[in-house]
Motif scaffolding. Sequence first.
Motif, PDB file in Angstrom:
ATOM      1  N   GLU A 133     -15.963  13.397  21.732  1.00  0.00           N
ATOM      2  CA  GLU A 133     -14.540  13.653  21.910  1.00  0.00           C
ATOM      3  C   GLU A 133     -14.164  14.980  21.266  1.00  0.00           C
ATOM      4  O   GLU A 133     -14.737  15.373  20.249  1.00  0.00           O
ATOM      5  CB  GLU A 133     -13.706  12.532  21.283  1.00  0.00           C
ATOM      6  CG  GLU A 133     -13.791  11.203  22.018  1.00  0.00           C
ATOM      7  CD  GLU A 133     -12.829  10.183  21.440  1.00  0.00           C
ATOM      8  OE1 GLU A 133     -12.313  10.433  20.336  1.00  0.00           O
ATOM      9  OE2 GLU A 133     -12.587   9.152  22.092  1.00  0.00           O
ATOM     10  N   GLU A 146      -3.594  13.326  36.012  1.00  0.00           N
ATOM     11  CA  GLU A 146      -4.147  14.275  35.046  1.00  0.00           C
ATOM     12  C   GLU A 146      -5.271  15.120  35.626  1.00  0.00           C
ATOM     13  O   GLU A 146      -5.577  16.195  35.119  1.00  0.00           O
ATOM     14  CB  GLU A 146      -4.671  13.515  33.821  1.00  0.00           C
ATOM     15  CG  GLU A 146      -3.568  12.785  33.073  1.00  0.00           C
ATOM     16  CD  GLU A 146      -4.076  11.625  32.228  1.00  0.00           C
ATOM     17  OE1 GLU A 146      -3.394  11.260  31.261  1.00  0.00           O
ATOM     18  OE2 GLU A 146      -5.162  11.083  32.548  1.00  0.00           O
ATOM     19  N   SER A 153     -18.374   9.280  32.322  1.00  0.00           N
ATOM     20  CA  SER A 153     -17.006   8.770  32.384  1.00  0.00           C
ATOM     21  C   SER A 153     -16.160   9.523  31.365  1.00  0.00           C
ATOM     22  O   SER A 153     -16.658   9.952  30.316  1.00  0.00           O
ATOM     23  CB  SER A 153     -16.958   7.263  32.118  1.00  0.00           C
ATOM     24  OG  SER A 153     -17.454   6.961  30.832  1.00  0.00           O
ATOM     25  N   HIS A 155     -12.951  10.506  37.502  1.00  0.00           N
ATOM     26  CA  HIS A 155     -13.351  10.457  36.090  1.00  0.00           C
ATOM     27  C   HIS A 155     -14.819  10.079  35.923  1.00  0.00           C
ATOM     28  O   HIS A 155     -15.229   9.679  34.841  1.00  0.00           O
ATOM     29  CB  HIS A 155     -12.458   9.470  35.323  1.00  0.00           C
ATOM     30  CG  HIS A 155     -12.555   8.051  35.806  1.00  0.00           C
ATOM     31  ND1 HIS A 155     -11.801   7.574  36.839  1.00  0.00           N
ATOM     32  CD2 HIS A 155     -13.333   7.029  35.394  1.00  0.00           C
ATOM     33  CE1 HIS A 155     -12.102   6.303  37.041  1.00  0.00           C
ATOM     34  NE2 HIS A 155     -13.021   5.948  36.175  1.00  0.00           N
ATOM     35  N   THR A 172      -6.528   9.687  34.887  1.00  0.00           N
ATOM     36  CA  THR A 172      -5.863   9.247  36.109  1.00  0.00           C
ATOM     37  C   THR A 172      -5.687  10.415  37.068  1.00  0.00           C
ATOM     38  O   THR A 172      -5.909  11.579  36.712  1.00  0.00           O
ATOM     39  CB  THR A 172      -4.480   8.647  35.785  1.00  0.00           C
ATOM     40  OG1 THR A 172      -3.649   9.688  35.217  1.00  0.00           O
ATOM     41  CG2 THR A 172      -4.611   7.512  34.773  1.00  0.00           C
ATOM     42  N   THR A 230     -12.299   9.992  29.235  1.00  0.00           N
ATOM     43  CA  THR A 230     -11.091   9.360  28.702  1.00  0.00           C
ATOM     44  C   THR A 230     -10.192  10.429  28.092  1.00  0.00           C
ATOM     45  O   THR A 230     -10.651  11.509  27.715  1.00  0.00           O
ATOM     46  CB  THR A 230     -11.425   8.314  27.618  1.00  0.00           C
ATOM     47  OG1 THR A 230     -12.144   8.955  26.546  1.00  0.00           O
ATOM     48  CG2 THR A 230     -12.259   7.182  28.196  1.00  0.00           C
ATOM     49  N   ASP A 268      -7.171  10.371  25.164  1.00  0.00           N
ATOM     50  CA  ASP A 268      -6.453   9.562  24.170  1.00  0.00           C
ATOM     51  C   ASP A 268      -6.774   8.082  24.329  1.00  0.00           C
ATOM     52  O   ASP A 268      -5.903   7.210  24.187  1.00  0.00           O
ATOM     53  CB  ASP A 268      -4.940   9.801  24.271  1.00  0.00           C
ATOM     54  CG  ASP A 268      -4.555  11.232  23.914  1.00  0.00           C
ATOM     55  OD1 ASP A 268      -5.258  11.834  23.075  1.00  0.00           O
ATOM     56  OD2 ASP A 268      -3.569  11.735  24.473  1.00  0.00           O
ATOM     57  N   GLY A 269      -8.036   7.795  24.670  1.00  0.00           N
ATOM     58  CA  GLY A 269      -8.497   6.423  24.726  1.00  0.00           C
ATOM     59  C   GLY A 269      -8.395   5.736  26.069  1.00  0.00           C
ATOM     60  O   GLY A 269      -8.985   4.671  26.269  1.00  0.00           O
ATOM     61  N   HIS A 270      -7.686   6.319  27.047  1.00  0.00           N
ATOM     62  CA  HIS A 270      -7.572   5.695  28.366  1.00  0.00           C
ATOM     63  C   HIS A 270      -8.321   6.519  29.406  1.00  0.00           C
ATOM     64  O   HIS A 270      -8.528   7.722  29.233  1.00  0.00           O
ATOM     65  CB  HIS A 270      -6.098   5.538  28.782  1.00  0.00           C
ATOM     66  CG  HIS A 270      -5.418   6.851  29.078  1.00  0.00           C
ATOM     67  ND1 HIS A 270      -4.695   7.555  28.141  1.00  0.00           N
ATOM     68  CD2 HIS A 270      -5.369   7.607  30.213  1.00  0.00           C
ATOM     69  CE1 HIS A 270      -4.217   8.662  28.665  1.00  0.00           C
ATOM     70  NE2 HIS A 270      -4.621   8.725  29.935  1.00  0.00           N
ATOM     71  N   ALA A 271      -8.756   5.860  30.485  1.00  0.00           N
ATOM     72  CA  ALA A 271      -9.476   6.557  31.555  1.00  0.00           C
ATOM     73  C   ALA A 271      -8.554   7.577  32.213  1.00  0.00           C
ATOM     74  O   ALA A 271      -7.349   7.332  32.384  1.00  0.00           O
ATOM     75  CB  ALA A 271      -9.989   5.558  32.590  1.00  0.00           C
TER      76      ALA A 271
END
Length: 509
Positions: A203, A168, A156, A174, A165, A158, A160-163
């Motif tokens: 990260e 992107e 999975s 994802h 989309t 991410t 900047d902390g969000h899944a």
Amino acid sequence: MEAVVGLLLMLLGVSHGVETYCDGRQDGAQCYGALGGTVVLQLMDSASEITKYTLTFNKIRILSGRMNNVSESLIANRSFFTPSNGTFRINNLSRNDGGEYTLETFDSRGQRSEQRTLQLFIQAPVSSVRLVSECLSQGEMRVSCSSEGGDSPQYSWTLDGHALTDAELLSGNHEPNNIILKQHVSGRLGCSVRTQVSRVSKEENIINCGFIFINCTSNGKHISQWVFAATNTLCIEPTTAPTTVTEMDLSTVGVDTYCDGRQDGAQCYGALGGTVVLQLMDSASEIYRYQLKINTTVILRGKQNTIVSDLIENRSFFTPSNGTFRINNLSRNDSGEYTLDIFDFRGQRSEQRTLQLFIQAPVSAIQLVSECLSQRMMRVSCSSEGGDSPQYSWTLDGHTLTDAELLCGNHETNNIILKQHVSGRLGCSVRNHVSSVSKQETISTCKDHSLLICGLQFAVAVLAVIGIVVFFHLKKKKNMRAEVPASPRAMEYSENSFSVVEMRSTSDQ
């Protein structure tokens, strides 16, 4: 202190393995244990009210007991049953521990009152994660996430902390281990790899593949302040769709490249006249003292968030908060070995990393030249201006050329020969580590001139035969006129000759 405690917990986790828990009180439960770790199986609420119970593993009894008394346990030194809470613990798990576990309980009369089964699966845990990024031809970025160890890993992503989309992602979703990000995407990209028994994530800061402003000419019209991707041949206007550029003022182009230099021995590339961003560290805020050298010359010194000296005049900038070192207006002299030294508060060097920076001239323009050969084949050459160590690739109508279309060579050389039937939109892409330029042209199959040549040859032969016949006919006619008659009476005369004969006959009378 918190850091020390965290380190101790991490070391304990590594040495003792991963511990997992599974509720096996429902018949048919599926449980997972980590290879080398520990699994806790919840078999019942409590054994204190159960007259007799047995646990079998693949039809072999491994545990038996009565109420709070365990009478038998066959997994020597690795298992422990706690009657008070009904949990069965197995340590140092191996692949052989996977299989079907069956619990049977009996009443006071010896009759079986209940039977439940559970499946235990043993998996290797994920140990580490690695991220690798690559800029593509249209300014997109391909990122792959690989892990060491781990059975049946799931991924999975991410940002900047969000899944991630659809806005992107260019392709995929994802959840695969390879994704392609759209041109504008940058930030803190994270990949998480998990199995049923473990989860590891990593990260990294990513920067989009070098968008800058240039002046260019499209279809004869001068257009300014368009955005240009470092690895692209398109001028992209912010309010419209991309348009193919036929001519480009490359003197105004400055290519922006990014390189992660946090791994020792990294190889980085910068464009001649452009900008390179070197990721030296995550942040300098917790580093007591650091210095950066090119070859043997110190060019940067600092302490935590304070820069003491920066010796590349007006061309470099170090950002302590994110650990990036930016060099503008690159020249050949900027290439070489960069060494980062990190020191602790005692002045002792705690870490040293090196990276190699290579400066390359970007590719500027492409020319396609085609030539028809015999047998209707076509030779096409692709040449570029500028560009160090160029690499070539060919496409036809958007797909890579295949052996069915190529007579010789391959799709990675600058000269190819196409087979007779090939036609369509032929494209050549020239790239190096800092740039990529492509050009497309519509090609048609070469015409077959063999029939025309044969027709011309036949016509020449026919004309030659006719000429010979006419020549001999005229020659024969000329010879016939040149013959002299032997007797006047034996010849056929003309009207004048006949009059002469008449005169002679009158005189005789």
